[in-house]
Design an enzyme around this catalytic site. Structure first.
Site, mmCIF file in Angstrom:
data_model
loop_
_atom_site.group_PDB
_atom_site.id
_atom_site.type_symbol
_atom_site.label_atom_id
_atom_site.label_comp_id
_atom_site.label_asym_id
_atom_site.label_seq_id
_atom_site.Cartn_x
_atom_site.Cartn_y
_atom_site.Cartn_z
ATOM 1 N N TRP A 57 3.446 -7.769 15.442
ATOM 2 C CA TRP A 57 2.694 -7.644 14.197
ATOM 3 C C TRP A 57 2.019 -8.997 14.029
ATOM 4 C CZ3 TRP A 57 1.886 -9.710 9.331
ATOM 5 C CH2 TRP A 57 1.236 -8.871 8.419
ATOM 6 N N GLU A 103 4.974 4.026 -7.502
ATOM 7 C CA GLU A 103 5.455 4.379 -6.161
ATOM 8 C C GLU A 103 4.566 5.457 -5.532
ATOM 9 O OE1 GLU A 103 7.518 4.646 -2.594
ATOM 10 O OE2 GLU A 103 7.046 3.074 -4.035
ATOM 11 N N ARG A 162 8.104 -1.943 13.731
ATOM 12 C CA ARG A 162 8.120 -3.323 13.267
ATOM 13 C C ARG A 162 6.792 -4.021 13.523
ATOM 14 N NH1 ARG A 162 13.026 -5.276 12.221
ATOM 15 N NH2 ARG A 162 12.230 -7.375 12.472
ATOM 16 N N CYS A 212 7.789 -8.687 14.103
ATOM 17 C CA CYS A 212 7.670 -8.120 15.447
ATOM 18 C C CYS A 212 9.025 -7.548 15.834
ATOM 19 C CB CYS A 212 7.271 -9.224 16.411
ATOM 20 S SG CYS A 212 5.792 -10.101 15.894
ATOM 21 N N LYS A 258 7.320 -2.373 9.136
ATOM 22 C CA LYS A 258 8.465 -1.863 8.373
ATOM 23 C C LYS A 258 9.198 -2.950 7.590
ATOM 24 C CE LYS A 258 11.206 1.314 6.933
ATOM 25 N NZ LYS A 258 10.687 2.181 5.898
ATOM 26 N N LYS A 278 2.481 5.007 -1.991
ATOM 27 C CA LYS A 278 2.639 5.925 -0.856
ATOM 28 C C LYS A 278 1.266 6.409 -0.384
ATOM 29 C CE LYS A 278 5.884 5.151 0.432
ATOM 30 N NZ LYS A 278 6.457 4.186 -0.370
ATOM 31 N N ASN A 338 9.961 -13.355 17.170
ATOM 32 C CA ASN A 338 9.678 -12.682 15.898
ATOM 33 C C ASN A 338 9.834 -13.730 14.807
ATOM 34 O OD1 ASN A 338 9.491 -11.065 13.623
ATOM 35 N ND2 ASN A 338 11.667 -10.538 13.686
ATOM 36 N N GLY A 339 8.789 -13.934 14.012
ATOM 37 C CA GLY A 339 8.872 -14.953 12.950
ATOM 38 C C GLY A 339 7.642 -15.849 12.976
ATOM 39 N N GLU A 362 -0.823 3.412 1.213
ATOM 40 C CA GLU A 362 -0.413 2.789 2.471
ATOM 41 C C GLU A 362 -0.531 3.716 3.676
ATOM 42 O OE1 GLU A 362 3.660 1.455 2.798
ATOM 43 O OE2 GLU A 362 4.296 2.857 1.255
ATOM 44 N N HIS A 366 -7.100 0.678 -22.701
ATOM 45 C CA HIS A 366 -7.427 -0.734 -22.951
ATOM 46 C C HIS A 366 -8.305 -1.329 -21.852
ATOM 47 C CE1 HIS A 366 -4.691 -0.705 -26.332
ATOM 48 N NE2 HIS A 366 -3.786 -0.140 -25.560
HETATM 49 C C1 AGP Z 1 6.978 0.719 1.450
HETATM 50 O O1 AGP Z 1 6.645 1.978 1.899
HETATM 51 C C2 AGP Z 1 6.593 -0.371 2.330
HETATM 52 N N1 AGP Z 1 7.073 -0.221 3.625
HETATM 53 C C3 AGP Z 1 6.894 -1.752 1.765
HETATM 54 O O2 AGP Z 1 6.274 -1.857 0.515
HETATM 55 C C4 AGP Z 1 8.383 -2.068 1.601
HETATM 56 O O3 AGP Z 1 8.921 -1.332 0.551
HETATM 57 C C5 AGP Z 1 8.533 -3.562 1.280
HETATM 58 O O4 AGP Z 1 7.991 -4.295 2.338
HETATM 59 C C6 AGP Z 1 9.991 -3.932 1.040
HETATM 60 O O5 AGP Z 1 10.728 -3.708 2.202
HETATM 61 P P1 AGP Z 1 12.336 -3.765 2.128
HETATM 62 O O6 AGP Z 1 12.796 -2.678 1.207
HETATM 63 O O7 AGP Z 1 12.770 -3.564 3.543
HETATM 64 O O8 AGP Z 1 12.702 -5.119 1.604
#
Ligand code: AGP
Length: 612
Positions: free
Chosen positions: A77, A485, A30, A2, A607, A489, A103-104, A492, A508
């Site tokens: 969140w 990657e 966040r 959060c 994030k 992208k 937050n947590g 997500e 396989h």
């Molecule tokens: C990637 O687009 C995502 N936001 C997520 O996979 C992110 O890379 C992952 O949570 C790691 O975050 P960080 O690099 O802040 O540790």
């Protein structure tokens, strides 16, 4: 994950509501399940909260004056309790005299909840863990908020950054940090707390980085910090170099597209700040001696999500350049599998936010086994950075979009620099190879700018593809890492069911899923593996797949196999991931745009993931 914000100004300046709302908007990446605010007005806490985006909260308060000089705010969140008005923060104690934003996760909240209802007849309104904090502080409160917070914290286990206000103390915010990010902002006649720098950039440049188990007491004139022993301590002021604009969209429709276009600059900064006059590499923040580097018999790269994907390419690069075995693992697995790590292990943690709890926990595990901790981080002063022996910053600037782009390519650049530096220090790279690598890396920013100029053709391609519900990404060697990657992208931000696999592994089993018109994105930038990739493309074409190839200019053979080809500027195989990922980022962006997705704030994501 959060976002929390707190503000205290002079009594005659009653602008807390707007300042806090603006700060929350800057932290909405966040978490955006709900938001809320608590303001002290005439010795009463006015709490307003609403499920969904901050605009819902603004609409809820539209027409209300709510003038105050002090308040706390939260954007959520959801972890405990689904997104709803009742589960939104701030949470209060029974008579509403204490309000808390958090937050947590409070791991022992069920135990505390049972104790509070049994011993004090507390009735809970929400399903959250956070509400127990408000009631705990409430029962301990006897006119000294700081003392009440101390007593509550002594009962809590877990990760938390909390901000607390009391109706009867209208000039003070008390905040505590344990395993979740917290900073204090130093203003003129006002002061702040926040989860992250973008929330405060408009108002302050001087901040305090709050350490674990520290408590902060914020008033309009002062910010006092107390250590774990609850003794007041002095803290060096940290001067933020990012400007407020950096946290704005600057005319782009989305932060993600802006950040894709910021990659040439981020890569240039990340590389050129580390090249000395004589062409040698100076890794600021890394104090390893030649003996240290020669003493390592293994490197462990550990990270999550996109950062982990940067590590996949890093494994190739560091093994190849530094001639040392490199293992790579996702942090949440590494953490609990008792890995072979000792004082001859170099543990490399990669994290954009530097607050991902899985990565932080893995780092602590490796440290407890004697490893040397090197972290590659984007957010200066973040937890991962502070708990590392050596910190190598990516110079990507603030990354606001949840889908990471510029952090990934600058993390890749750090992998090359670490590999070259270790290899050169160990004397296992020939000068010619070193110089070739350095000149290729120096050309990347320009080549990337050229690649970005071709954005419109990828946008047009996306218009053909956006209705697809299943996509496969294939690649070999470093391209396999890039395919993971590219797939992430797309997944997500467009919610398309996308799958990445090493091209040689397809036959396989997974090839069973390939049928007429199945979309396959084939990344074929490795000259030594080009023939192999062409036969993998033929394999899926034979099952009716529609193939889009990504290849280096000049490698036209692929046009005979693939239905469409995206070319990247020519370069040596080893550095091509810095280029080949960008068309995949742009494609994902425009496919998500065509599908009307909320690109900067994809559903269910946030994030930085500050829970395990
Ligand atoms: C990637 O687009 C995502 N936001 C997520 O996979 C992110 O890379 C992952 O949570 C790691 O975050 P960080 O690099 O802040 O540790």
């Amino acid at each position: 994950m959060c976002g929390i914000v707190g503000y205290v100004g002079k009594r005659n300046i009653r602008d807390a509501k707007d300042i806090i709302l603006d700060g929350l908007k800057k932290l909405e990446y966040r978490g955006y399940d709900s938001s809320g605010i608590a303001l002290n007005i005439g010795g009463r806490l006015e709490v307003r909260k609403h499920v969904g985006r901050i605009t819902n909260l603004e609409n809820l308060m539209a027409g209300e004056t709510l003038n105050s000089n002090i308040g706390i705010g939260h954007t959520r969140w959801a972890t405990h309790g689904a997104p709803s008005d009742l589960n939104s923060h701030p949470h209060c104690n029974s008579d509403g005299s204490i309000a808390v934003v958090h937050n947590g996760i409070i791991e022992n909240y069920v135990e505390i909840k049972e104790w509070l209802s049994k011993e004090f007849g507390v009735v809970f309104k929400s399903e959250t863990d956070t509400e127990v904090i408000a009631h705990l502080i409430g029962i301990y409160y006897d006119g000294d908020l700081q003392e009440a917070v101390y007593k509550a914290v002594d009962k809590m286990r877990g990760a938390y950054a909390i901000g607390v206000v009391a109706a009867s103390e209208p000039d003070k915010i008390v905040a505590v940090r344990k395993d979740a990010p917290l900073i204090a902002g130093l203003g003129e006649g006002c002061n702040f707390i926040a989860s992250d720098i973008p929330a405060l950039l408009k108002h302050v440049r001087k901040i305090y980085l709050i350490e674990n188990n520290e408590t902060v007491v914020v008033t309009a004139d002062d910010v006092k910090i107390y250590n774990e022993a609850r003794k007041e301590i002095k803290r060096e002021v940290f001067h933020v170099t990012w400007d407020a604009e950096a946290a704005e969209k600057e005319g782009y429709d989305h932060f993600m597209l802006k950040e894709i276009h910021e990659q040439p600059k981020g890569i240039y900064e990340t590389l050129n700040r580390r090249i000395e006059e004589d062409g040698s590499i100076k890794l600021d923040g890394i104090n390893m001696t030649k003996e240290d580097i020669e003493g390592f018999n293994k490197v462990f790269i550990v990270a999550c999500g996109t950062a982990y994907h940067a590590g996949l390419v890093g494994k190739f690069v560091i093994e190849n350049l530094a001639k040392i075995p490199v293992e790579i693992d996702v942090a949440s697995e590494f953490r609990y599998r008792d890995p072979f790590v000792d004082d001859k292990t170099l543990f490399i943690a990669i994290s954009q936010s530097g607050e991902t709890l899985d990565t932080l926990a893995a780092l602590r595990e490796a440290k407890s086994k004697g490893a040397r901790i090197l972290s590659v981080v984007n957010v200066v002063g973040s937890s991962v950075a502070r708990e590392s022996d050596d910190v190598f910053y990516t110079w990507a600037g603030p990354e606001i979009a949840v889908a990471s782009t510029k952090a990934y390519t600058t993390q890749l650049m750090c992998m090359y620099l670490i590999g070259l530096y270790m290899g050169r220090t160990k004397g296992v790279i020939a000068d010619e190879r070193y110089n070739q690598y350095m000149s290729e890396l120096k050309e990347i920013p320009e080549k990337l700018t050229k690649l970005l100029e071709g954005e419109s053709s990828i946008r047009d391609l996306a218009k053909e593809l956006y209705k697809r519900e299943q996509v496969f990404f294939i690649g070999r060697g470093p391209d396999a890492g890039v395919s993971y990657e590219g797939s992430l992208k797309l997944k997500e931000i467009s919610y398309i069911n996308s799958f990445a696999i090493a091209a040689g592994e397809l036959k396989h089993g997974t090839i069973a899923l390939i049928e007429k018109d199945t979309l396959v994105i084939a990344i074929a930038t490795q000259d030594k593996l080009y023939e192999k990739m062409l036969s993998n493309i033929q394999e899926v074409k034979a099952r009716g797949a529609y193939v889009i190839g990504v290849a280096k200019e000049g490698n036209k053979e692929i046009e005979k196999q693939a239905d469409k080809v995206i070319y990247i500027p020519d370069c040596i195989d080893e550095v091509s991931p810095l280029l080949s990922v960008v068309p995949l980022q742009i494609m994902a962006y425009y496919i998500a745009k065509e599908r009307g997705c909320d690109i900067d704030k994809p559903k269910n994501l946030a994030k930085s993931v500050t829970v395990e």
